[in-house]
Design a protein around this motif. Structure first.
Motif, PDB file in Angstrom:
ATOM      1  N   LEU A  25       0.880  -1.167   0.000  1.00  0.00           N
ATOM      2  CA  LEU A  25       0.000   0.000   0.000  1.00  0.00           C
ATOM      3  C   LEU A  25       0.917   1.217   0.000  1.00  0.00           C
ATOM      4  O   LEU A  25       1.162   1.838   1.021  1.00  0.00           O
ATOM      5  CB  LEU A  25      -0.920  -0.011   1.228  1.00  0.00           C
ATOM      6  CG  LEU A  25      -2.004  -1.087   1.198  1.00  0.00           C
ATOM      7  CD1 LEU A  25      -2.772  -1.118   2.513  1.00  0.00           C
ATOM      8  CD2 LEU A  25      -2.973  -0.862   0.053  1.00  0.00           C
ATOM      9  N   LYS A  62      12.620  -0.085   5.575  1.00  0.00           N
ATOM     10  CA  LYS A  62      12.275   0.921   6.592  1.00  0.00           C
ATOM     11  C   LYS A  62      10.782   1.264   6.588  1.00  0.00           C
ATOM     12  O   LYS A  62      10.329   2.126   7.338  1.00  0.00           O
ATOM     13  CB  LYS A  62      13.092   2.193   6.353  1.00  0.00           C
ATOM     14  CG  LYS A  62      14.556   2.039   6.729  1.00  0.00           C
ATOM     15  CD  LYS A  62      15.333   3.269   6.303  1.00  0.00           C
ATOM     16  CE  LYS A  62      16.821   3.017   6.419  1.00  0.00           C
ATOM     17  NZ  LYS A  62      17.603   4.044   5.712  1.00  0.00           N
ATOM     18  N   VAL A  78       6.680   0.719   7.155  1.00  0.00           N
ATOM     19  CA  VAL A  78       5.905   0.054   8.213  1.00  0.00           C
ATOM     20  C   VAL A  78       5.479  -1.303   7.665  1.00  0.00           C
ATOM     21  O   VAL A  78       4.873  -1.394   6.597  1.00  0.00           O
ATOM     22  CB  VAL A  78       4.666   0.880   8.598  1.00  0.00           C
ATOM     23  CG1 VAL A  78       3.764   0.079   9.535  1.00  0.00           C
ATOM     24  CG2 VAL A  78       5.086   2.171   9.269  1.00  0.00           C
ATOM     25  N   MET A 131       3.509  -4.947   8.436  1.00  0.00           N
ATOM     26  CA  MET A 131       2.549  -5.587   9.344  1.00  0.00           C
ATOM     27  C   MET A 131       2.303  -7.025   8.899  1.00  0.00           C
ATOM     28  O   MET A 131       2.101  -7.296   7.711  1.00  0.00           O
ATOM     29  CB  MET A 131       1.244  -4.803   9.371  1.00  0.00           C
ATOM     30  CG  MET A 131       1.411  -3.401   9.957  1.00  0.00           C
ATOM     31  SD  MET A 131      -0.103  -2.695  10.632  1.00  0.00           S
ATOM     32  CE  MET A 131      -1.026  -2.374   9.185  1.00  0.00           C
ATOM     33  N   LYS A 159       2.075  -4.645  13.574  1.00  0.00           N
ATOM     34  CA  LYS A 159       3.372  -4.116  13.153  1.00  0.00           C
ATOM     35  C   LYS A 159       4.468  -5.076  13.610  1.00  0.00           C
ATOM     36  O   LYS A 159       4.503  -5.484  14.772  1.00  0.00           O
ATOM     37  CB  LYS A 159       3.590  -2.728  13.766  1.00  0.00           C
ATOM     38  CG  LYS A 159       4.831  -2.031  13.238  1.00  0.00           C
ATOM     39  CD  LYS A 159       5.014  -0.706  13.952  1.00  0.00           C
ATOM     40  CE  LYS A 159       6.344  -0.091  13.615  1.00  0.00           C
ATOM     41  NZ  LYS A 159       6.637   1.068  14.465  1.00  0.00           N
ATOM     42  N   LEU A 201       3.561  -0.584   4.134  1.00  0.00           N
ATOM     43  CA  LEU A 201       2.906   0.731   4.106  1.00  0.00           C
ATOM     44  C   LEU A 201       3.927   1.845   3.961  1.00  0.00           C
ATOM     45  O   LEU A 201       4.863   1.945   4.748  1.00  0.00           O
ATOM     46  CB  LEU A 201       2.121   0.940   5.411  1.00  0.00           C
ATOM     47  CG  LEU A 201       0.939  -0.005   5.619  1.00  0.00           C
ATOM     48  CD1 LEU A 201       0.714  -0.245   7.085  1.00  0.00           C
ATOM     49  CD2 LEU A 201      -0.302   0.563   4.979  1.00  0.00           C
ATOM     50  N   ARG A 202       3.755   2.644   2.943  1.00  0.00           N
ATOM     51  CA  ARG A 202       4.588   3.842   2.782  1.00  0.00           C
ATOM     52  C   ARG A 202       3.695   4.988   2.329  1.00  0.00           C
ATOM     53  O   ARG A 202       3.863   5.531   1.244  1.00  0.00           O
ATOM     54  CB  ARG A 202       5.669   3.607   1.731  1.00  0.00           C
ATOM     55  CG  ARG A 202       6.720   2.591   2.130  1.00  0.00           C
ATOM     56  CD  ARG A 202       7.725   2.372   1.021  1.00  0.00           C
ATOM     57  NE  ARG A 202       8.354   3.600   0.599  1.00  0.00           N
ATOM     58  CZ  ARG A 202       9.354   4.207   1.238  1.00  0.00           C
ATOM     59  NH1 ARG A 202       9.839   3.677   2.335  1.00  0.00           N
ATOM     60  NH2 ARG A 202       9.872   5.320   0.779  1.00  0.00           N
ATOM     61  N   PRO A 203       2.712   5.340   3.101  1.00  0.00           N
ATOM     62  CA  PRO A 203       1.755   6.327   2.618  1.00  0.00           C
ATOM     63  C   PRO A 203       2.265   7.753   2.764  1.00  0.00           C
ATOM     64  O   PRO A 203       3.024   8.070   3.665  1.00  0.00           O
ATOM     65  CB  PRO A 203       0.551   6.122   3.524  1.00  0.00           C
ATOM     66  CG  PRO A 203       1.146   5.664   4.790  1.00  0.00           C
ATOM     67  CD  PRO A 203       2.366   4.870   4.429  1.00  0.00           C
TER      68      PRO A 203
END
Lengths: 627, 83
Positions: free
Chosen positions: B8, B52, B54, B56, B61, B77-79
């Motif tokens: 995501l 690096k 996030v 999960m 996490k 996740l890198r939003p």
């Protein structure tokens, strides 16, 4: 002067005086435009300690050199003033098509002081200026106001930076609106405009700035286009298709977006199967067309139609909510009713409210209600339960119409907490302004931005790249080195904002493109080193406005939920505590300010353009006995 | 064992596909999966940056050293939204 119309307009609404001044090349070269040029002019024109709603308070509408040229992403203008929320500097920018039309009307910026005793608007056409009666259009919404001007002048191409009812109420959440749904929303500049009884600045013309090197500019545009097909393709695909909300679900799950007024987490309280109903992946079934601002090759906007809705009737050609709005009226309130978010967004646009602060204020009231601090009676009979989209819209209607509790809540969450004498523990503000939908416990560097930027609490200022989910201890052991990263981000962001670029230019163009474009347009020929100095000078100019207002370190305040988590907080950010003091110290050391946030004399001398400031801040000591 | 990974991320999303299954050996760690996923043709960011993000496992996490199990669903996740 290339890239500029070379004119600034000054209007005094108390006296009716209209003055057209030349924009000096020195100022243009030192401060480019937008927020930095605005800060320089307001520093000159407004005495320290001016009452934000007083006669001497100045509101500026300022473009940048990219506006009105063919520079890609060059479609934004900035509204500048003192902020009624923070009591310090305010700038907020907006896209759409106003910026190029301001240039076409003949001006790089319009500065308004004084106060009218009746509603007025300023009409600017090819350099000619009139102050006109706005009684007929006072009390009208954004769309009604735009329609009024277009019909009155029989001109569909005119544009207007205007206030709707929020500004007329002098609400601290009032935006300056243009193009029906574009907003310079943050910091309450709409309230300053309303206090002057200035409904709109209407612009029209066919003047064009001269370009220093048109071929070089076209080459830059081609490079941007190629970049968007190459390294920038993923961002182009995501934002170009789903808009700023394309990352909404990821943001909710990671902890970037607010969940349950910043006290919950996506995985526990608002999981993906819930969040999707408030995301463009679901709501885009209403999409009818894309929307792009002037000279934008990305087009992150879209328009929706939804008809026959039993609650809202027909909503035709309304704006797709931005990421910030989805977060504020969605996850922050645990609201999965996506249609209610579309409705809330449209109400904010029509009445001229900042969606970030409006949604956050409702989320604050929601937490107060659910924790028994605000009663149903105090909320005019509304049962403001978590996740209730209908209740959110009902409360927003009270705010939009300034009815009952809406009269209090329209001033923002901090004002409301002070008024009721309750709920301060649920505030999530920086100097009173509500936090946008990027958690500094997720992106650590934002804690510095939120606390110490001259406009506290903004995600569109520098610093999104320090830490992501946790502080990257390899790159920044014990925060070491954040200051240098911080100032690099400051330089980039200041150049983007002051040039009149959109921030997405940074994501969709190769490194160094903004300064290359500015050189092609203006011929100022900034070197890489000069660009560094330029960015820091512009940041410092905005900051100096606050220094002169008496702001020092302890006057910049963050509410606790912005930088630490405590049990029972769960999810990916659990346990994160951000040391915003250290982030601030690292920046001040790197940039050359003292610990109390005052720039050193040698810093101001190095940056240049601050001779008057140096004389004020560091007066020469007279020898003993001298007169 | 079979595990699923989903990106995501604005800087990895590509051509509508962001969801992949991998066959891993028993006792494989999250780090192994991330390294394999990084080799996918559309993942353009550096491996260190990817690590690096996030990460999960089944919505919790998790560190790179976490052990994976059959059927685990991993999200990267890198939003960074805007607006």
């Amino acid at each position: 002067m290339y890239g500029y119309m070379g004119k600034l307009l000054f209007v005094n609404l108390s006296t009716g005086e209209i003055e057209k001044r030349d924009l000096s090349e020195d100022y243009a070269k030192l401060f480019i435009g937008g927020p930095a040029l605005g800060a320089r002019v307001l520093y000159d024109e407004m005495p320290a300690g001016t009452d934000v709603f007083g006669e001497d308070s100045v509101l500026g509408i300022v473009g940048g050199p990219t506006n009105g040229t063919t520079a890609l992403f060059g479609g934004r203008y900035t509204v500048v003033s003192k902020s009624p929320v923070t009591g310090g500097w305010n700038d907020s920018n907006s896209g759409g098509f106003f910026a190029p039309q301001l240039k076409a009307a003949g001006y790089d910026g319009v500065f308004v002081k004084g106060k009218s005793d009746k509603p007025v608007y300023i009409y600017i056409n090819n350099g000619e200026v009139e102050i006109c009666d706005a009684s007929e259009v006072w009390g009208k919404t954004t769309l009604e106001t735009e329609k009024y001007f277009k019909e009155k002048y029989n001109d569909n191409k005119l544009n207007a930076a205007l206030i709707a009812q929020a500004g007329e109420y002098v609400s601290h959440m009032a935006a300056v609106m243009n193009d029906s749904h574009r907003a310079a929303g943050r910091g309450g500049s709409g309230a300053v405009m309303g206090s002057k009884k200035l409904k709109a600045v209407v612009v029209r013309g066919n003047l064009k700035p001269e370009i220093f090197d048109r071929d070089a500019l076209m080459k830059c545009n081609r490079e941007v286009g190629e970049y968007m097909k190459g390294p920038g393709a993923p961002a182009t695909a995501q934002f170009g298709t789903y808009g700023t909300g394309g990352g909404y679900i990821a943001s909710v799950l990671s902890g970037d977006a607010s969940v349950k007024n910043w006290a919950g987490s996506g995985v526990a309280d608002y999981p993906e199967e819930v969040a999707k109903f408030a995301s463009p992946y679901y709501l885009d079934k209403y999409k009818t067309k894309k929307y792009a601002c002037a000279n934008c090759p990305l087009g992150c906007g879209a328009m929706y139609d939804f008809t026959g809705d039993e609650r809202y009737g027909d909503m035709i050609n309304v704006q797709r909510p931005e990421y910030e709005t989805l977060g504020a009226f969605g996850s922050q309130c645990l609201n999965k009713d996506g249609e209610s978010i579309i409705k809330a967004n449209d109400m904010c646009n029509e009445y001229g409210f900042d969606t970030i602060s409006a949604g956050a204020t409702i989320a604050w009231a929601m937490e107060c209600y659910n924790e028994g601090l605000l009663s149903k009676e105090e909320l005019d009979g509304i049962e403001l339960n978590w996740g209730d989209g209908d209740a959110i819209v009902a409360l927003l209607e009270k705010i939009c119409k300034a009815e009952g509790c809406g009269k209090i809540l329209m001033m923002g969450s901090k004002y409301a907490a002070d008024h009721y004498g309750r709920g301060h523990e649920f505030l999530v503000t920086a100097n009173g302004i509500e936090e946008p939908q990027h958690d500094s416990r997720y992106i650590y560097g934002l804690a510095r931005t939120y606390r110490f930027d001259p406009t506290p609490g903004r995600h569109v200022k520098a610093n999104p790249n320090i830490g992501r989910g946790s502080l990257d201890s390899e790159t920044y052991p014990e925060y070491f080195g954040t200051g240098m990263t911080d100032i690099q981000n400051i330089v980039n962001t200041e150049i983007i904002n002051s040039g009149g670029f959109c921030l997405f230019c940074g994501m969709c163009s190769p490194k160094g493109m903004t300064i290359k474009m500015l050189n092609a347009i203006t011929g100022f020929n900034y070197s890489e080193g000069e660009a560094q100095r330029l960015g820091l000078r512009m940041y410092t100019m905005r900051h100096l406005f606050n220094v002169r207002e008496g702001f020092r370190r302890e006057d910049y305040k963050l509410d606790k939920r912005m930088y630490e988590t405590n049990p029972p907080f769960t999810g990916p950010l659990a346990g994160n505590v951000v040391d915003h003091e250290k982030l601030g110290d690292n920046l001040f050391n790197a940039i050359g300010y003292n610990r109390d946030t005052v720039p050193f004399k040698h810093t101001l001398e190095y940056l240049g353009g601050f001779e008057d400031v140096i004389a004020e801040l560091y007066p020469e000591k007279q020898p003993a006995g001298a007169k | 064992m079979r595990v699923n990974i989903r990106f995501l991320c604005i800087d990895i999303y590509s051509e509508g596909k962001n969801d992949f299954d991998f066959e891993l050996e028993e006792n494989a760690t999250l780090e192994t999966l991330i390294e394999k996923a990084h080799a996918l043709p559309h993942v353009s960011i550096a491996l260190n940056d990817l690590k690096k993000s996030v990460l999960m496992i089944n919505n919790v996490k998790s560190p790179l050293s976490a052990k994976l199990n059959e059927g685990d669903r991993v999200i990267v996740l890198r939003p960074l939204g805007g607006g």
